[in-house]
Design a protein around this motif. Structure first.
Motif, PDB file in Angstrom:
ATOM      1  N   THR A 160     -10.890 -27.010  -6.734  1.00 37.04           N
ATOM      2  CA  THR A 160      -9.486 -26.617  -6.682  1.00 37.04           C
ATOM      3  C   THR A 160      -8.599 -27.866  -6.663  1.00 37.04           C
ATOM      4  O   THR A 160      -9.033 -28.952  -6.280  1.00 37.04           O
ATOM      5  N   VAL A 230      -7.439 -20.095  -3.348  1.00 40.04           N
ATOM      6  CA  VAL A 230      -8.006 -19.174  -4.333  1.00 40.04           C
ATOM      7  C   VAL A 230      -7.664 -17.763  -3.866  1.00 40.04           C
ATOM      8  O   VAL A 230      -7.960 -17.388  -2.722  1.00 40.04           O
ATOM      9  N   ASN A 231      -7.048 -16.976  -4.735  1.00 35.77           N
ATOM     10  CA  ASN A 231      -6.566 -15.660  -4.326  1.00 35.77           C
ATOM     11  C   ASN A 231      -6.772 -14.635  -5.448  1.00 35.77           C
ATOM     12  O   ASN A 231      -6.345 -14.889  -6.573  1.00 35.77           O
ATOM     13  N   PRO A 232      -7.459 -13.520  -5.162  1.00 32.63           N
ATOM     14  CA  PRO A 232      -8.102 -13.150  -3.894  1.00 32.63           C
ATOM     15  C   PRO A 232      -9.410 -13.924  -3.700  1.00 32.63           C
ATOM     16  O   PRO A 232     -10.154 -14.152  -4.657  1.00 32.63           O
ATOM     17  N   LEU A 233      -9.654 -14.313  -2.458  1.00 29.96           N
ATOM     18  CA  LEU A 233     -10.767 -15.220  -2.152  1.00 29.96           C
ATOM     19  C   LEU A 233     -12.020 -14.479  -1.710  1.00 29.96           C
ATOM     20  O   LEU A 233     -11.953 -13.532  -0.927  1.00 29.96           O
ATOM     21  N   GLU A 260      -8.626 -14.906   6.442  1.00 28.95           N
ATOM     22  CA  GLU A 260      -8.905 -15.160   5.023  1.00 28.95           C
ATOM     23  C   GLU A 260      -9.850 -16.331   4.843  1.00 28.95           C
ATOM     24  O   GLU A 260     -10.713 -16.318   3.967  1.00 28.95           O
ATOM     25  N   ASN A 321     -12.981 -16.597  -7.031  1.00 31.82           N
ATOM     26  CA  ASN A 321     -11.892 -15.665  -7.271  1.00 31.82           C
ATOM     27  C   ASN A 321     -12.502 -14.277  -7.440  1.00 31.82           C
ATOM     28  O   ASN A 321     -13.273 -14.037  -8.380  1.00 31.82           O
ATOM     29  N   ASN A 323     -11.430 -11.548  -8.404  1.00 32.13           N
ATOM     30  CA  ASN A 323     -11.061 -10.778  -9.599  1.00 32.13           C
ATOM     31  C   ASN A 323     -11.733 -11.302 -10.858  1.00 32.13           C
ATOM     32  O   ASN A 323     -12.206 -10.535 -11.697  1.00 32.13           O
ATOM     33  N   THR A 324     -11.769 -12.633 -10.995  1.00 37.03           N
ATOM     34  CA  THR A 324     -12.254 -13.251 -12.235  1.00 37.03           C
ATOM     35  C   THR A 324     -13.666 -13.815 -12.130  1.00 37.03           C
ATOM     36  O   THR A 324     -14.262 -14.175 -13.149  1.00 37.03           O
ATOM     37  N   ASN A 325     -14.196 -13.939 -10.868  1.00 40.72           N
ATOM     38  CA  ASN A 325     -15.490 -14.564 -10.615  1.00 40.72           C
ATOM     39  C   ASN A 325     -15.526 -16.046 -10.985  1.00 40.72           C
ATOM     40  O   ASN A 325     -16.608 -16.613 -11.196  1.00 40.72           O
ATOM     41  N   GLU A 326     -14.355 -16.680 -11.080  1.00 43.33           N
ATOM     42  CA  GLU A 326     -14.316 -18.133 -11.245  1.00 43.33           C
ATOM     43  C   GLU A 326     -14.810 -18.780  -9.952  1.00 43.33           C
ATOM     44  O   GLU A 326     -14.427 -18.357  -8.852  1.00 43.33           O
ATOM     45  N   TYR A 328     -15.504 -22.287  -7.557  1.00 43.32           N
ATOM     46  CA  TYR A 328     -15.071 -23.655  -7.280  1.00 43.32           C
ATOM     47  C   TYR A 328     -15.918 -24.221  -6.135  1.00 43.32           C
ATOM     48  O   TYR A 328     -16.122 -23.554  -5.116  1.00 43.32           O
TER      49      TYR A 328
END
Length: 397
Positions: A160, A230-233, A260, A321, A323-326, A328
């Motif tokens: 990040t 990172v959101n949503p974490l 969180e 993330n 939502n995206t499965n990215e 870090y």
């Protein structure tokens, strides 16, 4: 068969002192009945080295001053053959003589600061003792979140965005640093660079809370990070064991916290039995994530472990993330709480077996180091002695 003396080193001048004690006592308990005679090497909060049987009982740590008074000062020493001993500096009683234990290996159970940042590992290197975990460089890189992220990014591992600064920078350039951080948008994460166990970590949702978080974190460290969130974490961790050129991952875990980002309380004072250290935290093992994401994180974990030159066992923490499965890379813990044994149990390895593997890696690394040429025969000093002190200074005769 006689038992081998395994020095278990723990404690230290660190905010994570108590966590280290829990990890060490857990390991000693797991090794009961093994081929090792566990000798405690307890480093007090003031930096004294102590040993003694009372250090093996967790209940004695309720009264630290009493425990310190009932323990014996000690140090590593070498005999005339170069063999290393852990030697008591005084007798355990009025009529008893100081004991001396030949060291087979050292199990490092420190968390944070001088025990985990490479300095104690440097002592072991100087004394030529096998020790578990990462070496001097890997340990120091792992303790420095800024340097670890730089190495990870240089090896193509996503991290990040963040700004790092020292206390003197904050005093002179506070507005500029805040302006850079606010480009990432709130919320922002404030972290001490060289601490673990989430000590000093805070979430800032606006400028005022950001300033408060920075001022609080400076109580623990003179070097800080402000990171984008990172959101949503979703946090996912994975342990890795081995050497930089030969390592393997454990199953992944998904820690569960009340906030969180995981706090110290989430990690060590939640779940059943806070005396279990990191093993008491609430978590899902294996992590309830797709197999493809699990394999991706495991690959990133071993790649990062190797890039940072880690050895023995570490836990690598990742931010995902949801939502995206990215994914870090967040940080590496070169001596994780409870040695992350709970991850390896789910990978088919019991705690005692895990510790035996760590010791075996330490011995292999030590043997490999000593198998190299470690001295160079030369008559340099004889030549300089003939020239005298003037020749050494480079002056003309």
């Amino acid at each position: 068969m006689s038992q081998k003396n395994l020095v278990v080193a723990f404690g230290g001048v660190s905010p994570e002192h108590e966590v280290s004690v829990l990890t060490a006592i857990q390991a000693i308990s797991a090794l009961e009945g093994s081929s090792y005679n566990c000798i405690p090497l307890y480093v007090t909060k003031s930096g004294r080295w102590l040993t003694g049987e009372k250090l093996l009982d967790l209940s004695n740590y309720k009264e630290l001053k009493t425990l310190e008074n009932d323990s014996v000062s000690c140090a590593f020493v070498k005999d005339e053959t170069g063999k290393t001993f852990l030697k008591e500096q005084e007798g355990g009683g009025f009529f008893s003589k100081p004991k001396s234990y030949p060291v087979y290996a050292v199990l490092c159970a420190f968390h944070g600061s001088e025990g985990e940042n490479g300095s104690f590992q440097g002592v072991c290197e100087m004394m030529n003792i096998p020790y578990t975990g990462s070496g001097v460089l890997g340990s120091s890189l792992g303790m420095d979140k800024v340097k670890a992220k730089l190495v990870a990014a240089a090896n193509g591992i996503p991290v990040t965005r963040a700004v790092n600064f020292y206390e003197s920078d904050w005093e002179k350039e506070q507005d500029d640093l805040i302006a850079v951080a606010e480009e990432y948008d709130y919320p922002l994460i404030v972290k001490p660079v060289s601490l673990g166990s989430s000590i000093g970590v805070a979430i800032a949702n606006d400028r005022n809370s950001l300033i408060d978080a920075v001022e609080t974190a400076f109580r623990y460290d003179a070097h800080l990070l402000i990171e984008e969130a990172v959101n949503p974490l979703m946090e996912i961790n994975c342990s890795v064991m081995g050497t930089p050129d030969d390592c393997k991952p454990s199953v992944c875990e998904k820690p569960l916290g009340k906030t969180e980002t995981l706090s110290f309380e989430d990690k060590y004072q939640s779940g059943e039995g806070a005396d279990k250290g990191m093993a008491s935290a609430d978590r899902i093992i294996p992590a309830d994530i797709p197999d493809e994401l699990t394999k991706k994180i495991q690959r990133m974990a071993t790649k990062t472990f190797s890039a940072l030159g880690a050895s023995g066992l570490a836990r690598l923490d990742f931010l995902v993330n949801a939502n995206t499965n990215e994914v870090y890379f967040n940080e590496i813990n070169t001596i994780p709480g409870s040695f992350s044994f709970y991850l390896w149990e789910k990978s088919g390895l019991q705690f005692s077996e895990l510790l035996n593997e760590l010791i075996a890696i330490a011995l292999k690394q030590h043997q490999a180091k000593n198998g190299r040429v470690r001295s160079y025969e030369t008559n340099l000093l004889s030549e300089k002695a003939v020239k005298g002190i003037k020749g050494l200074k480079g002056t003309k005769n």
